[in-house]
Design an enzyme around this catalytic site. Sequence first.
Site, PDB file in Angstrom:
ATOM      1  N   CYS A  78      36.552   8.270  30.831  1.00  0.00           N
ATOM      2  CA  CYS A  78      36.263   7.916  32.402  1.00  0.00           C
ATOM      3  C   CYS A  78      34.963   8.549  32.737  1.00  0.00           C
ATOM      4  O   CYS A  78      34.105   8.059  33.621  1.00  0.00           O
ATOM      5  CB  CYS A  78      36.994   8.184  33.296  1.00  0.00           C
ATOM      6  SG  CYS A  78      38.760   7.214  32.973  1.00  0.00           S
ATOM      7  N   HIS A 126      33.355   7.119  39.388  1.00  0.00           N
ATOM      8  CA  HIS A 126      34.447   6.363  38.704  1.00  0.00           C
ATOM      9  C   HIS A 126      35.501   6.344  39.314  1.00  0.00           C
ATOM     10  O   HIS A 126      35.811   7.171  40.547  1.00  0.00           O
ATOM     11  CB  HIS A 126      34.789   7.323  37.512  1.00  0.00           C
ATOM     12  CG  HIS A 126      35.931   6.924  36.733  1.00  0.00           C
ATOM     13  ND1 HIS A 126      36.023   5.631  36.125  1.00  0.00           N
ATOM     14  CD2 HIS A 126      37.347   7.582  36.718  1.00  0.00           C
ATOM     15  CE1 HIS A 126      37.293   5.563  35.762  1.00  0.00           C
ATOM     16  NE2 HIS A 126      37.994   6.440  35.985  1.00  0.00           N
ATOM     17  N   ASN A 149      41.087   0.545  37.009  1.00  0.00           N
ATOM     18  CA  ASN A 149      40.326   1.522  36.460  1.00  0.00           C
ATOM     19  C   ASN A 149      39.945   1.052  35.159  1.00  0.00           C
ATOM     20  O   ASN A 149      40.500   0.958  34.295  1.00  0.00           O
ATOM     21  CB  ASN A 149      41.285   2.958  36.096  1.00  0.00           C
ATOM     22  CG  ASN A 149      40.610   3.922  35.340  1.00  0.00           C
ATOM     23  OD1 ASN A 149      39.408   3.920  34.917  1.00  0.00           O
ATOM     24  ND2 ASN A 149      41.413   4.963  35.247  1.00  0.00           N
TER      25      ASN A 149
HETATM   26  N1  ACO Z   1      55.902   0.993  39.860  1.00  0.00           N
HETATM   27  C1  ACO Z   1      56.806   1.496  40.591  1.00  0.00           C
HETATM   28  N2  ACO Z   1      57.190   2.626  40.493  1.00  0.00           N
HETATM   29  C2  ACO Z   1      56.476   3.702  39.553  1.00  0.00           C
HETATM   30  C3  ACO Z   1      55.451   3.213  38.988  1.00  0.00           C
HETATM   31  C4  ACO Z   1      55.173   1.788  39.281  1.00  0.00           C
HETATM   32  N3  ACO Z   1      53.876   1.371  38.528  1.00  0.00           N
HETATM   33  N4  ACO Z   1      54.688   4.342  38.318  1.00  0.00           N
HETATM   34  C5  ACO Z   1      55.689   5.368  38.848  1.00  0.00           C
HETATM   35  N5  ACO Z   1      56.582   5.168  39.593  1.00  0.00           N
HETATM   36  C6  ACO Z   1      57.605   5.720  40.128  1.00  0.00           C
HETATM   37  C7  ACO Z   1      58.034   7.096  39.185  1.00  0.00           C
HETATM   38  O1  ACO Z   1      58.854   6.787  38.259  1.00  0.00           O
HETATM   39  C8  ACO Z   1      58.622   7.839  40.562  1.00  0.00           C
HETATM   40  O2  ACO Z   1      59.797   7.611  40.533  1.00  0.00           O
HETATM   41  P1  ACO Z   1      60.973   8.713  40.794  1.00  0.00           P
HETATM   42  O3  ACO Z   1      60.629   9.382  42.027  1.00  0.00           O
HETATM   43  O4  ACO Z   1      62.334   8.186  40.839  1.00  0.00           O
HETATM   44  O5  ACO Z   1      60.799   9.526  39.750  1.00  0.00           O
HETATM   45  C9  ACO Z   1      57.959   7.543  41.662  1.00  0.00           C
HETATM   46  O6  ACO Z   1      57.213   6.329  41.324  1.00  0.00           O
HETATM   47  C10 ACO Z   1      56.946   8.534  42.016  1.00  0.00           C
HETATM   48  O7  ACO Z   1      56.113   8.752  40.854  1.00  0.00           O
HETATM   49  P2  ACO Z   1      54.817   9.715  40.753  1.00  0.00           P
HETATM   50  O8  ACO Z   1      54.022   9.974  39.470  1.00  0.00           O
HETATM   51  O9  ACO Z   1      55.007  10.954  41.723  1.00  0.00           O
HETATM   52  O10 ACO Z   1      53.781   8.938  41.714  1.00  0.00           O
HETATM   53  P3  ACO Z   1      52.341   9.335  42.388  1.00  0.00           P
HETATM   54  O11 ACO Z   1      52.134   9.006  43.835  1.00  0.00           O
HETATM   55  O12 ACO Z   1      51.830  10.515  41.720  1.00  0.00           O
HETATM   56  O13 ACO Z   1      51.285   8.179  41.527  1.00  0.00           O
HETATM   57  C11 ACO Z   1      49.772   7.790  39.749  1.00  0.00           C
HETATM   58  C12 ACO Z   1      51.358   8.016  40.336  1.00  0.00           C
HETATM   59  C13 ACO Z   1      49.529   6.440  40.377  1.00  0.00           C
HETATM   60  C14 ACO Z   1      49.812   7.466  38.249  1.00  0.00           C
HETATM   61  C15 ACO Z   1      48.973   8.919  40.165  1.00  0.00           C
HETATM   62  O14 ACO Z   1      49.570  10.183  39.846  1.00  0.00           O
HETATM   63  C16 ACO Z   1      47.460   9.002  39.803  1.00  0.00           C
HETATM   64  O15 ACO Z   1      46.662   8.175  40.320  1.00  0.00           O
HETATM   65  N6  ACO Z   1      47.180   9.698  39.010  1.00  0.00           N
HETATM   66  C17 ACO Z   1      45.843   9.969  38.418  1.00  0.00           C
HETATM   67  C18 ACO Z   1      45.447   8.903  37.553  1.00  0.00           C
HETATM   68  C19 ACO Z   1      43.843   9.183  37.054  1.00  0.00           C
HETATM   69  O16 ACO Z   1      42.987   9.646  37.629  1.00  0.00           O
HETATM   70  N7  ACO Z   1      43.540   8.917  35.580  1.00  0.00           N
HETATM   71  C20 ACO Z   1      42.302   9.239  35.275  1.00  0.00           C
HETATM   72  C21 ACO Z   1      41.393   8.432  34.658  1.00  0.00           C
HETATM   73  S1  ACO Z   1      42.170   7.755  33.446  1.00  0.00           S
HETATM   74  C22 ACO Z   1      41.125   8.075  31.910  1.00  0.00           C
HETATM   75  O17 ACO Z   1      40.526   9.070  31.871  1.00  0.00           O
HETATM   76  C23 ACO Z   1      41.628   7.475  30.695  1.00  0.00           C
END
Ligand code: ACO
Length: 342
Positions: free
Chosen positions: A117, A269, A299
């Site tokens: 990224c 980004h 993304n």
């Molecule tokens: N649909 C439905 N439910 C989901 C999904 C989905 N797509 N994904 C996760 N859940 C569920 C999980 O299983 C969890 O369920 P549980 O509570 O029963 O265990 C619940 O939702 C909450 O999950 P969290 O991981 O706590 O959700 P969070 O609010 O943290 O969001 C996310 C997850 C969107 C991935 C977030 O953590 C995020 O944006 N992280 C950063 C991503 C990023 O910046 N990537 C960097 C760049 S990528 C690169 O460099 C290649």
Amino acid sequence: MPHLRSRISGLGMCVPPWVVSNDELTQWMDTSDEWITQRTGIRQRHWAAQDTSTSTSGLAVDACRDALAQSGIAATDVGMIIFATLSPDAVFPGSACFLQGKLGVPGIPALDIRQQCTGFVYGLSIADLYVRAGLHEHVLLVGSEIQSKALDKSTRGRDMTVLFGDGAGAVVVSATQVEDVSARSKESFLLSHHLHADGSFAEDLLFRSPGTSNRIWNPPELVPEREAYPQMNGRLVFQHAVKRMPEVALEALEANGLAVDDVDLFVNHQANKRINDKFAESLGVSPEKVFDTIDLYGNTTAATIPIGLAEAVKAGKLKPGMLVACAAFGSGFTWGASLLRW
Ligand code: ACO
């Protein structure tokens, strides 16, 4: 006396035509439009056809042709190609070589960079240095990704799969003579770049296979396993992104004796709308100053910033003379920021 600097002289983008809505994802995994929209701000993403008709360099070549046309130069005027991607055409050779073949410009250097990224910011710094050093008059830099083919489209992979889109964004970085090279100059040029990495978090956002940390390059027994797909420690990535992106944007401003209010537009980004909003909150700027394309494209990793620049120009939000800051964070972990006068 004028000073040799570089500027973005041309900009182009390309996304594949297939628009995948949040609802469409529910046919493969247990998710919902409500969850994705609330937690990420993403409404849709573009995915390439899941066959051999499109490649990462194939998307790139269209974005590059637009950038070259806008710059008013021919592909044969380019001195060097830099290709930022985490989803290359092949493990080897580099996608820059595939792109070079498609552009029909043999002989010039063609370099792949693997900063995920943060790839566009790293690439811009390299292009800027080659131009400033007088080695090339024009460098073609592209960020291009087809991530959709690597994603786990079952419920197991939903945390990552809903975030990612495919696309390409390209710029021509060209030599320019600048009279006033001060940070408050209104002439168009790249001011500075600030790059970082911390490999102690390499395992927190990775795609291991194929790779030499496996017993063999691409073990067939991994195919049904997690290692055969990208993996992410999402919460940790989120926590680091919301800290590092504002931090590095401030570092860039401080290095140039500028303040947050001097920035006309942040084109960062984007991985999650909540990260964009936290970035704005940390710097105390209105969310409108942080240009947003996450709802339409998700993304797109190395392509996100140049796609953002292209969309900001199209929307009339990015105009000549504006001070633009581009901050990025991603796998590695890597992070960085570029400051430029448009
Ligand atoms: N649909 C439905 N439910 C989901 C999904 C989905 N797509 N994904 C996760 N859940 C569920 C999980 O299983 C969890 O369920 P549980 O509570 O029963 O265990 C619940 O939702 C909450 O999950 P969290 O991981 O706590 O959700 P969070 O609010 O943290 O969001 C996310 C997850 C969107 C991935 C977030 O953590 C995020 O944006 N992280 C950063 C991503 C990023 O910046 N990537 C960097 C760049 S990528 C690169 O460099 C290649």
